[in-house]
Design a protein around this motif. Structure first.
Motif, PDB file in Angstrom:
ATOM      1  N   ASP A 106      99.152 -20.911  37.360  1.00 37.32           N
ATOM      2  CA  ASP A 106      98.818 -20.686  35.940  1.00 37.32           C
ATOM      3  C   ASP A 106      98.030 -21.566  35.325  1.00 37.32           C
ATOM      4  OD1 ASP A 106     100.113 -19.695  33.479  1.00 37.32           O
ATOM      5  OD2 ASP A 106     100.990 -21.610  32.931  1.00 37.32           O
ATOM      6  N   ARG A 107      97.765 -22.847  35.813  1.00 35.71           N
ATOM      7  CA  ARG A 107      96.689 -23.917  35.281  1.00 35.71           C
ATOM      8  C   ARG A 107      95.416 -23.111  35.512  1.00 35.71           C
ATOM      9  NH1 ARG A 107      93.192 -26.948  36.521  1.00 35.71           N
ATOM     10  NH2 ARG A 107      93.505 -26.823  38.833  1.00 35.71           N
ATOM     11  N   HIS A 126      89.361 -19.575  29.969  1.00 37.98           N
ATOM     12  CA  HIS A 126      88.659 -20.307  29.207  1.00 37.98           C
ATOM     13  C   HIS A 126      87.209 -20.076  29.582  1.00 37.98           C
ATOM     14  CE1 HIS A 126      87.295 -23.913  26.657  1.00 37.98           C
ATOM     15  NE2 HIS A 126      86.705 -24.212  27.825  1.00 37.98           N
ATOM     16  N   MET A 150      94.440 -20.196  33.291  1.00 38.78           N
ATOM     17  CA  MET A 150      94.064 -20.853  32.085  1.00 38.78           C
ATOM     18  C   MET A 150      92.611 -21.295  32.089  1.00 38.78           C
ATOM     19  SD  MET A 150      97.738 -22.636  30.609  1.00 38.78           S
ATOM     20  CE  MET A 150      96.762 -23.656  29.491  1.00 38.78           C
TER      21      MET A 150
END
Length: 167
Positions: A18-19, A26, A22
């Motif tokens: 999940d990190r 970005h 993200m």
């Protein structure tokens, strides 16, 4: 003294993925060809949902909206039924901050939707107009449905009569 929770390796793996997602989102947003890639994906049926998911929560600039909104409106009105909610969310999330770009684009496309004489399109259009609270356009669509000689189109009008407050 509190004990620090011990998470499973699967939980930690999901958390890390999940990190990474993200960070990827970005970085993707900052690329020079972000808009072109989103346009490609929106025009590819197999990639539409992913593209809509990725831009759903984005604060798109007015220039980006000018380009993307006609495609997204078309998906919201005449697209795959599974993608309608995503397209509507993109429209709704950007409607308040768009300097009326969404309203203007939808208004410019509205007559073509009416010319379609397609009850499926009319039903999706009615739902979208209700969702966006564009009462003036909804009234035009209601009048078109109510005065139609096509029984299926009149059914669009009567189906919305059954829901209080929808007309």
């Amino acid at each position: 003294m509190t004990t620090k929770p011990i998470y499973s390796k699967e939980w930690n793996s999901v958390k890390e993925a999940d990190r990474e997602l993200m960070v990827s989102r970005h970085n993707f947003r900052k690329t020079s060809n972000f808009l072109e890639q989103i346009l490609l994906a929106l025009n590819d049926i197999s990639q539409q949902q992913r593209a809509l998911e990725w831009i759903r929560d984005e604060r798109l600039s007015d220039s980006e909206l000018e380009i993307l909104i006609p495609i997204i409106i078309d998906i919201a009105v005449d697209g795959n039924i599974d993608r309608l909610p995503y397209a509507r969310e993109v429209l709704f999330n950007n409607a308040l901050n768009s300097n009326d770009i969404i309203r203007k684009k939808l208004t410019s496309m509205f007559d073509d939707f009416l010319k379609s004489e397609d009850d499926f399109i009319y039903m999706r259009l009615m739902e979208l107009l209700r969702f966006l609270n564009y009462n003036d356009l909804r009234k035009r669509l209601i009048d078109k449905c109510k005065n139609s000689t096509d029984e299926n189109i009149v059914d669009v009008y009567t189906s919305f009569l059954q829901y209080r407050g929808w007309l």
